[in-house]
Design an enzyme around this catalytic site. Structure first.
Site, PDB file in Angstrom:
ATOM      1  N   ASP A  13       0.808  -1.221   0.000  1.00 42.65           N
ATOM      2  CA  ASP A  13       0.000   0.000   0.000  1.00 42.65           C
ATOM      3  C   ASP A  13       0.843   1.273   0.000  1.00 42.65           C
ATOM      4  OD1 ASP A  13      -2.172  -1.696   0.122  1.00 42.65           O
ATOM      5  OD2 ASP A  13      -2.264  -1.617   2.311  1.00 42.65           O
ATOM      6  N   LYS A  16       1.825   2.149  -5.140  1.00 43.26           N
ATOM      7  CA  LYS A  16       2.340   1.614  -6.408  1.00 43.26           C
ATOM      8  C   LYS A  16       1.405   1.929  -7.575  1.00 43.26           C
ATOM      9  CE  LYS A  16       2.331  -2.429  -4.379  1.00 43.26           C
ATOM     10  NZ  LYS A  16       2.063  -2.027  -2.989  1.00 43.26           N
ATOM     11  N   GLY A  40      -4.594  -4.237  -3.746  1.00 44.73           N
ATOM     12  CA  GLY A  40      -5.577  -3.204  -4.078  1.00 44.73           C
ATOM     13  C   GLY A  40      -4.781  -1.972  -4.460  1.00 44.73           C
ATOM     14  N   HIS A  41      -4.733  -1.649  -5.730  1.00 46.60           N
ATOM     15  CA  HIS A  41      -3.928  -0.525  -6.207  1.00 46.60           C
ATOM     16  C   HIS A  41      -4.857   0.615  -6.617  1.00 46.60           C
ATOM     17  CE1 HIS A  41      -0.274  -3.335  -7.200  1.00 46.60           C
ATOM     18  NE2 HIS A  41      -0.686  -3.405  -5.958  1.00 46.60           N
ATOM     19  N   GLN A 224       1.953  -6.039  -3.190  1.00 48.94           N
ATOM     20  CA  GLN A 224       2.401  -6.134  -1.796  1.00 48.94           C
ATOM     21  C   GLN A 224       3.683  -5.303  -1.602  1.00 48.94           C
ATOM     22  OE1 GLN A 224       1.399  -9.523  -3.331  1.00 48.94           O
ATOM     23  NE2 GLN A 224      -0.497  -8.534  -2.793  1.00 48.94           N
TER      24      GLN A 224
HETATM   25  P1  GDP Z   1      -0.787   0.367  -3.548  1.00 48.31           P
HETATM   26  O1  GDP Z   1      -1.383  -0.918  -3.090  1.00 48.31           O
HETATM   27  O2  GDP Z   1       0.695   0.415  -3.329  1.00 48.31           O
HETATM   28  O3  GDP Z   1      -1.152   0.728  -4.968  1.00 48.31           O
HETATM   29  O4  GDP Z   1      -1.396   1.496  -2.604  1.00 48.31           O
HETATM   30  P2  GDP Z   1      -2.948   1.632  -2.178  1.00 48.31           P
HETATM   31  O5  GDP Z   1      -3.716   2.132  -3.316  1.00 48.31           O
HETATM   32  O6  GDP Z   1      -3.412   0.394  -1.511  1.00 48.31           O
HETATM   33  O7  GDP Z   1      -2.816   2.685  -1.014  1.00 48.31           O
HETATM   34  C1  GDP Z   1      -2.287   3.966  -1.222  1.00 48.31           C
HETATM   35  C2  GDP Z   1      -3.353   4.983  -0.825  1.00 48.31           C
HETATM   36  O8  GDP Z   1      -2.767   6.268  -0.705  1.00 48.31           O
HETATM   37  C3  GDP Z   1      -4.449   5.142  -1.856  1.00 48.31           C
HETATM   38  O9  GDP Z   1      -5.639   5.477  -1.216  1.00 48.31           O
HETATM   39  C4  GDP Z   1      -3.944   6.311  -2.715  1.00 48.31           C
HETATM   40  O10 GDP Z   1      -5.005   6.999  -3.363  1.00 48.31           O
HETATM   41  C5  GDP Z   1      -3.311   7.170  -1.665  1.00 48.31           C
HETATM   42  N1  GDP Z   1      -2.165   7.978  -2.088  1.00 48.31           N
HETATM   43  C6  GDP Z   1      -1.188   7.657  -2.981  1.00 48.31           C
HETATM   44  N2  GDP Z   1      -0.235   8.613  -2.990  1.00 48.31           N
HETATM   45  C7  GDP Z   1      -0.621   9.544  -2.097  1.00 48.31           C
HETATM   46  C8  GDP Z   1      -0.030  10.761  -1.629  1.00 48.31           C
HETATM   47  O11 GDP Z   1       1.053  11.171  -2.025  1.00 48.31           O
HETATM   48  N3  GDP Z   1      -0.729  11.436  -0.665  1.00 48.31           N
HETATM   49  C9  GDP Z   1      -1.912  11.013  -0.161  1.00 48.31           C
HETATM   50  N4  GDP Z   1      -2.512  11.755   0.774  1.00 48.31           N
HETATM   51  N5  GDP Z   1      -2.490   9.878  -0.586  1.00 48.31           N
HETATM   52  C10 GDP Z   1      -1.840   9.151  -1.525  1.00 48.31           C
HETATM   53  P1  IMO Z   2      -0.923  -4.171  -2.252  1.00 44.22           P
HETATM   54  O1  IMO Z   2      -0.476  -4.714  -3.585  1.00 44.22           O
HETATM   55  C1  IMO Z   2      -1.002  -4.576   2.080  1.00 44.22           C
HETATM   56  C2  IMO Z   2      -1.067  -8.638   3.694  1.00 44.22           C
HETATM   57  C3  IMO Z   2      -2.323  -9.092   4.400  1.00 44.22           C
HETATM   58  C4  IMO Z   2      -1.723 -10.070   5.406  1.00 44.22           C
HETATM   59  C5  IMO Z   2      -0.604 -10.719   4.600  1.00 44.22           C
HETATM   60  C6  IMO Z   2      -0.970 -12.047   3.955  1.00 44.22           C
HETATM   61  O2  IMO Z   2      -2.216  -3.452  -2.299  1.00 44.22           O
HETATM   62  O3  IMO Z   2       0.185  -3.387  -1.622  1.00 44.22           O
HETATM   63  P2  IMO Z   2      -2.503 -12.767   1.898  1.00 44.22           P
HETATM   64  O4  IMO Z   2      -3.916 -12.410   1.546  1.00 44.22           O
HETATM   65  O5  IMO Z   2      -1.501 -12.384   0.885  1.00 44.22           O
HETATM   66  O6  IMO Z   2      -2.364 -14.191   2.329  1.00 44.22           O
HETATM   67  O7  IMO Z   2      -2.190 -11.902   3.231  1.00 44.22           O
HETATM   68  O8  IMO Z   2      -0.244  -9.788   3.602  1.00 44.22           O
HETATM   69  N1  IMO Z   2      -1.277  -8.129   2.318  1.00 44.22           N
HETATM   70  C7  IMO Z   2      -1.200  -6.844   1.987  1.00 44.22           C
HETATM   71  N2  IMO Z   2      -1.022  -5.749   2.747  1.00 44.22           N
HETATM   72  N3  IMO Z   2      -1.092  -4.465   0.745  1.00 44.22           N
HETATM   73  C8  IMO Z   2      -1.243  -5.548  -0.029  1.00 44.22           C
HETATM   74  O9  IMO Z   2      -1.206  -5.504  -1.382  1.00 44.22           O
HETATM   75  C9  IMO Z   2      -1.347  -6.817   0.582  1.00 44.22           C
HETATM   76  N4  IMO Z   2      -1.527  -8.077   0.133  1.00 44.22           N
HETATM   77  C10 IMO Z   2      -1.474  -8.872   1.206  1.00 44.22           C
HETATM   78  O10 IMO Z   2      -2.969  -8.023   5.037  1.00 44.22           O
HETATM   79  O11 IMO Z   2      -1.147  -9.367   6.468  1.00 44.22           O
HETATM   80 MG    MG Z   3      -2.890  -1.597  -1.806  1.00 46.58          MG
END
Ligand code: GDP
Ligand code: IMO
Ligand code: MG
Length: 428
Positions: A13, A16, A40-41, A224
């Site tokens: 998270d 990416k 979840g991207h 991840q």
């Molecule tokens: P990913 O899994 O690495 O793609 O990241 P996620 O989407 O799960 O989580 C990142 C969260 O931070 C999302 O809700 C994005 O919309 C938000 N986000 C990304 N970059 C920024 C930033 O620079 N500032 C803020 N406030 N939010 C951001």
């Molecule tokens: P993105 O790509 C954050 C965490 C789960 C749990 C552990 C194992 O959005 O960054 P799993 O379902 O893979 O067996 O869970 O890994 N986890 C993540 N945490 N971002 C993710 O993906 C994750 N994918 C799995 O919360 O702790």
């Molecule tokens: Mg994510």
């Protein structure tokens, strides 16, 4: 031409999805190399938020192809939902998405096994997303799995039933676990399989290597983060794939000498969702502020993310494991809301000072912090490096010096536009 890799350096998270979307105009192909719908991207543009689970984050840009690589595990039910959302937005996914014949399928019974395994662990549960990731990779390495290519075979149903039978036997061994709703889950699965047939099913290793030899630019998208890597993460509180740069080689069929830049993304602080060690976790007001301002809720499960200060020993560890060539720092804007910012420089473990990432949770590393003054400025409207407040420049300079790698991009908000490039972006 080399393949660049973009991956998370923390516990996932990091942002990416946003950065892949921002960089896609510089690339011809975006290729996901591991993980599955546990990811979840999030992408944001034109005031709308989009969350992708299986589909690479280049999908909203014209002219880029999006490859779901062999290292990915695919749940047809979730993929169908993602495709339906794209269809509703008139995104021509049939042209843009290619899927590896060798990617493995997540069966409904994999999801049940994930749930049964987690329930049986009680307090020691991993905090899995319950998407069936662990059991699917277990079948892959156990050489029992079903692959995307199998859906094209006349024997697919037979293979499916054989594996399902094995899973039902296994499920019986979990005390008190009752299988409910399997028929509905299976109906959804087979509907999803029909949707996969609308995609271009390919030998992605040949496709990608051909693109590289044709001088096409390929960006490998990780899921991840490195601290969730099956080998090097905080085991057993990890995911079941290699999330580090080496995973891009095995998850796409790209040789190590064809890897170019490795973009390592990190938040200006840390978050973790699910169980497991988190040395710099905050339980105070600062933690609550970061969670609220940063909207730190899982994009896949909606669970609150645990928040804490930046952990330099962990970051240096993952920079080393990945051979990071450029850093990307996310969510600097969130730290505007706290008074003082801390960075963990070392751990104290049984009285000794160390910067080695701990082997296990039992070591209970106690973080040693360096304190920085917060920038206390709204960054979300800034567009150039010059406008950054001095306190943030000091923070960036400190991190670059400690890690020894430049921070090429600073993100100051979730939108595509809220991205400050400190270095002109160029392709080798
Ligand atoms: P990913 O899994 O690495 O793609 O990241 P996620 O989407 O799960 O989580 C990142 C969260 O931070 C999302 O809700 C994005 O919309 C938000 N986000 C990304 N970059 C920024 C930033 O620079 N500032 C803020 N406030 N939010 C951001
Ligand atoms: P993105 O790509 C954050 C965490 C789960 C749990 C552990 C194992 O959005 O960054 P799993 O379902 O893979 O067996 O869970 O890994 N986890 C993540 N945490 N971002 C993710 O993906 C994750 N994918 C799995 O919360 O702790
Ligand atoms: Mg994510």
């Amino acid at each position: 031409m080399k393949v660049d890799v973009l991956l998370g350096l923390q516990w996932g998270d990091e942002g990416k999805g946003k950065i892949v979307d921002v960089l896609t105009p510089y690339y011809n192909v975006i290729a996901r190399f591991q993980g599955g719908p546990n990811a979840g991207h999030t992408l944001k543009f034109q005031d709308k938020k989009h969350v992708l689970h299986t589909i690479p984050s280049g999908i909203f840009r014209q002219n880029a192809k999006n490859v779901i690589g062999n290292g990915v595990v695919v749940d047809p039910v979730i993929l169908k939902k993602e495709l339906e959302a794209l269809e509703a937005m008139d995104v021509p996914f049939g042209e843009r998405i290619l899927i590896s014949r060798k990617a493995h399928l997540i069966l409904p019974t994999h999801r049940l096994l994930d749930a049964a395994s987690e329930a049986s662990k009680g307090k020691e549960k991993i905090g899995s997303t319950l998407k069936g990731i662990g059991p699917t990779y277990m079948d892959k390495t156990g050489r029992n799995g079903l692959r995307i290519g199998d859906i094209e075979l006349p024997t697919f149903k037979e293979k499916y039933n054989k594996l399902k039978g094995k899973h039902l036997d296994l499920l019986q061994r979990y005390d008190g676990f009752v299988v409910v709703g399997l028929e509905e889950m299976e109906a959804a699965f087979f509907e999803g399989v029909e949707w996969i047939k609308k995609l271009q099913i390919i030998d992605s290793e040949y496709y990608l290597n051909k693109q590289v030899s044709k001088q096409q630019r390929v960006l490998a998208e990780g899921a991840q983060g490195s601290l969730l890597d099956i080998d090097f993460g905080s085991y057993p509180f990890v995911t079941s794939s290699n999330t580090i740069a080496a995973g891009a080689c095995t998850g796409l069929g790209i040789a190590p000498n064809k890897i170019g830049e490795v973009y390592g993304i990190f938040k200006a602080y840390c978050t973790r969702v699910g169980s497991g060690p988190f040395p710099t976790e905050l339980f105070d007001e600062d933690g609550k502020t970061i969670a609220a301002v940063g909207s730190e809720f899982g994009a896949t499960t909606g669970r609150p993310r645990r928040c804490g200060w930046l952990d330099l020993p962990a970051l240096k560890y993952t920079v080393m494991l990945n051979g990071v060539t450029k850093l990307i720092m996310m969510k600097a804007d969130v730290l505007s809301e706290v008074e003082n910012i801390k960075v963990c420089t070392h751990y104290k473990v049984n009285g000794d000072i160390t910067d080695v990432f701990p082997y296990s949770i039992e070591e209970q590393p106690h973080p040693i912090y360096k304190t920085f003054k917060s920038w206390k400025t709204d960054l979300t409207g800034l567009t150039t490096e010059d406008e950054l407040p001095q306190e943030l420049k000091d923070y960036i300079n400190y991190l670059e010096k400690e890690i020894g790698i430049p921070i090429a991009i600073v993100s100051v908000g979730p939108d595509r536009k809220q991205t400050i490039q400190r270095e002109a972006f160029e392709i080798k």
